[in-house]
Design an enzyme around this catalytic site. Sequence first.
Site, mmCIF file in Angstrom:
data_model
loop_
_atom_site.group_PDB
_atom_site.id
_atom_site.type_symbol
_atom_site.label_atom_id
_atom_site.label_comp_id
_atom_site.label_asym_id
_atom_site.label_seq_id
_atom_site.Cartn_x
_atom_site.Cartn_y
_atom_site.Cartn_z
ATOM 1 N N ALA A 10 25.206 34.531 -23.704
ATOM 2 C CA ALA A 10 25.627 35.829 -24.239
ATOM 3 C C ALA A 10 24.638 36.395 -25.244
ATOM 4 O O ALA A 10 24.657 37.580 -25.555
ATOM 5 C CB ALA A 10 27.002 35.706 -24.887
ATOM 6 N N ARG A 15 14.344 38.191 -30.722
ATOM 7 C CA ARG A 15 12.909 37.955 -30.889
ATOM 8 C C ARG A 15 12.107 38.125 -29.594
ATOM 9 O O ARG A 15 10.878 38.121 -29.632
ATOM 10 C CB ARG A 15 12.663 36.561 -31.487
ATOM 11 C CG ARG A 15 12.958 36.546 -32.988
ATOM 12 C CD ARG A 15 12.413 35.290 -33.619
ATOM 13 N NE ARG A 15 13.258 34.149 -33.358
ATOM 14 C CZ ARG A 15 12.803 32.906 -33.176
ATOM 15 N NH1 ARG A 15 11.517 32.665 -33.207
ATOM 16 N NH2 ARG A 15 13.638 31.918 -32.961
ATOM 17 N N GLN A 75 31.853 37.616 -23.281
ATOM 18 C CA GLN A 75 32.120 37.425 -24.707
ATOM 19 C C GLN A 75 31.649 38.720 -25.389
ATOM 20 O O GLN A 75 30.456 38.944 -25.535
ATOM 21 C CB GLN A 75 31.333 36.223 -25.239
ATOM 22 C CG GLN A 75 31.613 35.895 -26.684
ATOM 23 C CD GLN A 75 30.591 34.922 -27.276
ATOM 24 O OE1 GLN A 75 29.455 34.840 -26.824
ATOM 25 N NE2 GLN A 75 31.003 34.210 -28.314
ATOM 26 N N GLY A 104 21.786 28.824 -21.520
ATOM 27 C CA GLY A 104 21.038 29.532 -20.479
ATOM 28 C C GLY A 104 19.564 29.659 -20.766
ATOM 29 O O GLY A 104 18.793 30.063 -19.893
ATOM 30 N N GLU A 154 24.727 21.938 -39.417
ATOM 31 C CA GLU A 154 23.781 23.015 -39.157
ATOM 32 C C GLU A 154 22.783 23.092 -40.311
ATOM 33 O O GLU A 154 23.123 22.819 -41.461
ATOM 34 C CB GLU A 154 24.519 24.346 -39.003
ATOM 35 C CG GLU A 154 25.237 24.475 -37.678
ATOM 36 C CD GLU A 154 24.332 24.221 -36.487
ATOM 37 O OE1 GLU A 154 23.433 25.018 -36.227
ATOM 38 O OE2 GLU A 154 24.521 23.190 -35.817
ATOM 39 N N ASN A 226 12.809 31.519 -27.347
ATOM 40 C CA ASN A 226 13.300 32.550 -28.262
ATOM 41 C C ASN A 226 12.345 33.724 -28.415
ATOM 42 O O ASN A 226 12.707 34.733 -28.996
ATOM 43 C CB ASN A 226 13.555 31.937 -29.648
ATOM 44 C CG ASN A 226 14.689 30.937 -29.592
ATOM 45 O OD1 ASN A 226 15.796 31.268 -29.183
ATOM 46 N ND2 ASN A 226 14.396 29.703 -29.951
ATOM 47 N N LYS A 333 2.656 42.551 5.563
ATOM 48 C CA LYS A 333 4.032 42.683 5.067
ATOM 49 C C LYS A 333 4.999 42.723 6.231
ATOM 50 O O LYS A 333 4.777 43.485 7.171
ATOM 51 C CB LYS A 333 4.173 43.969 4.250
ATOM 52 C CG LYS A 333 5.549 44.126 3.619
ATOM 53 C CD LYS A 333 6.016 45.570 3.526
ATOM 54 C CE LYS A 333 6.510 46.081 4.852
ATOM 55 N NZ LYS A 333 7.158 47.404 4.771
ATOM 56 N N ASN A 359 -6.972 39.853 18.363
ATOM 57 C CA ASN A 359 -7.950 40.060 17.301
ATOM 58 C C ASN A 359 -7.800 41.485 16.755
ATOM 59 O O ASN A 359 -7.871 42.452 17.504
ATOM 60 C CB ASN A 359 -9.367 39.871 17.845
ATOM 61 C CG ASN A 359 -10.390 39.924 16.726
ATOM 62 O OD1 ASN A 359 -10.629 38.940 16.049
ATOM 63 N ND2 ASN A 359 -10.975 41.088 16.517
ATOM 64 N N ARG A 422 -10.894 59.412 20.015
ATOM 65 C CA ARG A 422 -11.758 59.797 18.895
ATOM 66 C C ARG A 422 -12.629 60.954 19.355
ATOM 67 O O ARG A 422 -12.820 61.168 20.555
ATOM 68 C CB ARG A 422 -12.610 58.612 18.442
ATOM 69 C CG ARG A 422 -13.549 58.118 19.509
ATOM 70 C CD ARG A 422 -14.236 56.818 19.095
ATOM 71 N NE ARG A 422 -15.171 56.378 20.101
ATOM 72 C CZ ARG A 422 -15.568 55.126 20.249
ATOM 73 N NH1 ARG A 422 -15.091 54.181 19.464
ATOM 74 N NH2 ARG A 422 -16.443 54.805 21.170
HETATM 75 C C1 UD1 Z 1 22.550 25.894 -31.810
HETATM 76 C C2 UD1 Z 1 23.317 24.726 -32.431
HETATM 77 C C3 UD1 Z 1 22.347 23.813 -33.159
HETATM 78 C C4 UD1 Z 1 21.280 23.323 -32.180
HETATM 79 C C5 UD1 Z 1 20.590 24.507 -31.509
HETATM 80 C C6 UD1 Z 1 19.704 24.002 -30.421
HETATM 81 C C7 UD1 Z 1 25.528 25.619 -32.994
HETATM 82 C C8 UD1 Z 1 26.387 26.082 -34.077
HETATM 83 N N1 UD1 Z 1 24.299 25.266 -33.350
HETATM 84 O O1 UD1 Z 1 22.007 26.630 -32.869
HETATM 85 O O2 UD1 Z 1 23.012 22.698 -33.700
HETATM 86 O O3 UD1 Z 1 20.343 22.500 -32.869
HETATM 87 O O4 UD1 Z 1 21.556 25.397 -30.921
HETATM 88 O O5 UD1 Z 1 18.960 25.057 -29.883
HETATM 89 O O6 UD1 Z 1 25.956 25.525 -31.869
HETATM 90 N N2 UD1 Z 1 25.603 31.959 -27.697
HETATM 91 C C9 UD1 Z 1 26.618 32.674 -27.097
HETATM 92 N N3 UD1 Z 1 27.546 33.272 -27.854
HETATM 93 C C10 UD1 Z 1 27.564 33.165 -29.199
HETATM 94 C C11 UD1 Z 1 26.536 32.427 -29.820
HETATM 95 C C12 UD1 Z 1 25.582 31.823 -29.041
HETATM 96 O O7 UD1 Z 1 26.640 32.774 -25.868
HETATM 97 O O8 UD1 Z 1 28.464 33.727 -29.822
HETATM 98 C C13 UD1 Z 1 24.610 31.308 -26.860
HETATM 99 C C14 UD1 Z 1 23.196 31.851 -27.088
HETATM 100 O O9 UD1 Z 1 22.923 32.894 -26.196
HETATM 101 C C15 UD1 Z 1 22.334 30.623 -26.829
HETATM 102 C C16 UD1 Z 1 23.219 29.462 -27.254
HETATM 103 O O10 UD1 Z 1 24.538 29.949 -27.223
HETATM 104 O O11 UD1 Z 1 22.041 30.456 -25.458
HETATM 105 C C17 UD1 Z 1 22.870 28.930 -28.622
HETATM 106 O O12 UD1 Z 1 23.029 29.919 -29.600
HETATM 107 P P1 UD1 Z 1 22.009 30.114 -30.800
HETATM 108 O O13 UD1 Z 1 22.431 31.268 -31.578
HETATM 109 O O14 UD1 Z 1 20.614 30.060 -30.308
HETATM 110 O O15 UD1 Z 1 22.314 28.782 -31.646
HETATM 111 P P2 UD1 Z 1 21.366 28.110 -32.707
HETATM 112 O O16 UD1 Z 1 21.555 28.784 -34.005
HETATM 113 O O17 UD1 Z 1 20.009 28.003 -32.176
HETATM 114 MG MG MG Z 2 18.873 28.914 -30.668
#
Ligand code: UD1
Ligand code: MG
Length: 450
Positions: A10, A15, A75, A104, A154, A226, A333, A359, A422
């Site tokens: 989601a 970045r 979400q 993902g 965290e 990222n 193609k 050919n 031609r």
């Molecule tokens: C998360 C972990 C952290 C871990 C790190 C590894 C948590 C709280 N923290 O942190 O411990 O070391 O990943 O990369 O889980 N996403 C959603 N919906 C949300 C939030 C996130 O779908 O509401 C998805 C993001 O798109 C992403 C993944 O969840 O694919 C991780 O979210 P991200 O915000 O990157 O978590 P980190 O802060 O990196």
């Molecule tokens: Mg992350």
Amino acid sequence: MSTALVILAAGKGTRMNSDIPKVLHPIAQVPMLVHAMRAGSVLAPERTAIVTGHGAEAVAKVAQAEDEDARIVVQDQQLGTAHAVAQARAALDGFTGDVVVLYGDTPFLQPDTLERMIAARADNDLVILGFEAADPARYGRLVMNGDALERIVEFKDASDEERAITFCNSGLLACDAGTLFDLIDAVGNDNASGEYYLTDVVEIARDRGLKVTAVSCDEAQTLGVNSRADLAAADAVFQARARAELLDLGVTLMAPETVYLAADTVIGRDTVIEPNVVFGPGVTVESGAAIRAFSHLEGCHVSRGAVVGPYARLRPGAELAENTRIGNFVEIKNAEIAEGAKVNHLSYIGDASVGAGTNIGAGTITCNYDGVMKHRTVIGENVFVGSNTMLVAPVTVGSGAMTATGTIVTRDIEPDALAVGRAKQENKPGYARKLFEMLKAKKARRDKGA
Ligand code: UD1
Ligand code: MG
């Protein structure tokens, strides 16, 4: 034991600085999300739920193209990873078994890692995937007590002592579905980010007397993307791995680092790939073929003994039979080139079939597009198409026929016939000399005036 996958996708990926949702950015021509889905497919999941948010529609389309049964969950607000997993509850309604949560944007997960997580579930209620981080940076820290995982802290909430831990959270976990959703219900958002952390399920599980452990994998597998720089680095890792696999399979890559592969590229042994070749999605090359330098291939099939390039372009639907020759500056193609046929120089063959042994002379064009519709050109066997022939489709050239150089073919040619179309040549004696003199005089007048 049946499993379900929940893939978190989601996030916006701020970045990446992009209008495209992060998980749809490709690595080796395949969206990251699809890499994650394929990694998860080793578990033969009974259900797959994709949690989407930013660009949900586009993400759903890609997910369902890969797996039409994938359940898309939206979400609306990204309130944290626990909140994200909670959104999948309805999609997993009635499912009993293990849930594996993946991200993902971590495309490098290896099948055996997931299998080890599932294996560890045999004597643990909850399994987290961790890794030793070279630079732990902002990852969640795994607080271990022997083999038992006590909790995940965290970075933002960690003490200096906890920040010194280098064993980090990848984000992946495996847990019985019912247990997981019960644990998630107990997760709050009283922390430095005000988010519902999935990582909190560890401490909650421990408090309930459940057994929690961490399985470890190498950091490369948990590599998250990222930024564009991460994307490029991830692609480079993928390419290095894919090239090494091809070399192991007996494919010659003359300059491996210059060959760009797609995730699904298939190449048979003893095929030679010269430098600077690009493979788009959907290419298969059989054994003993040669792809010469600076060629670009996508959605095509090259059979045994065929030679492609240098500087050839094979586009989707190009089907080359055995021992065909596609030479420099030739584009193919949606066309079948039958056994032994040759298109050696400067031609465009689109929406066509070319019979065995035919050919195609230099500069031949199938004029397949009338500005509105595409039309087919059918060329029989052992035809000799003279250089610079324009084949205005739809048109058929019978087997054994011949076209004179420069012919514009607008009508079908019957087998064994010669088509000549031609303007007749006329030679005017002495005219060239006169013309040169006239032009030189004109130039002299102009140079004087200037
Ligand atoms: C998360 C972990 C952290 C871990 C790190 C590894 C948590 C709280 N923290 O942190 O411990 O070391 O990943 O990369 O889980 N996403 C959603 N919906 C949300 C939030 C996130 O779908 O509401 C998805 C993001 O798109 C992403 C993944 O969840 O694919 C991780 O979210 P991200 O915000 O990157 O978590 P980190 O802060 O990196
Ligand atoms: Mg992350």
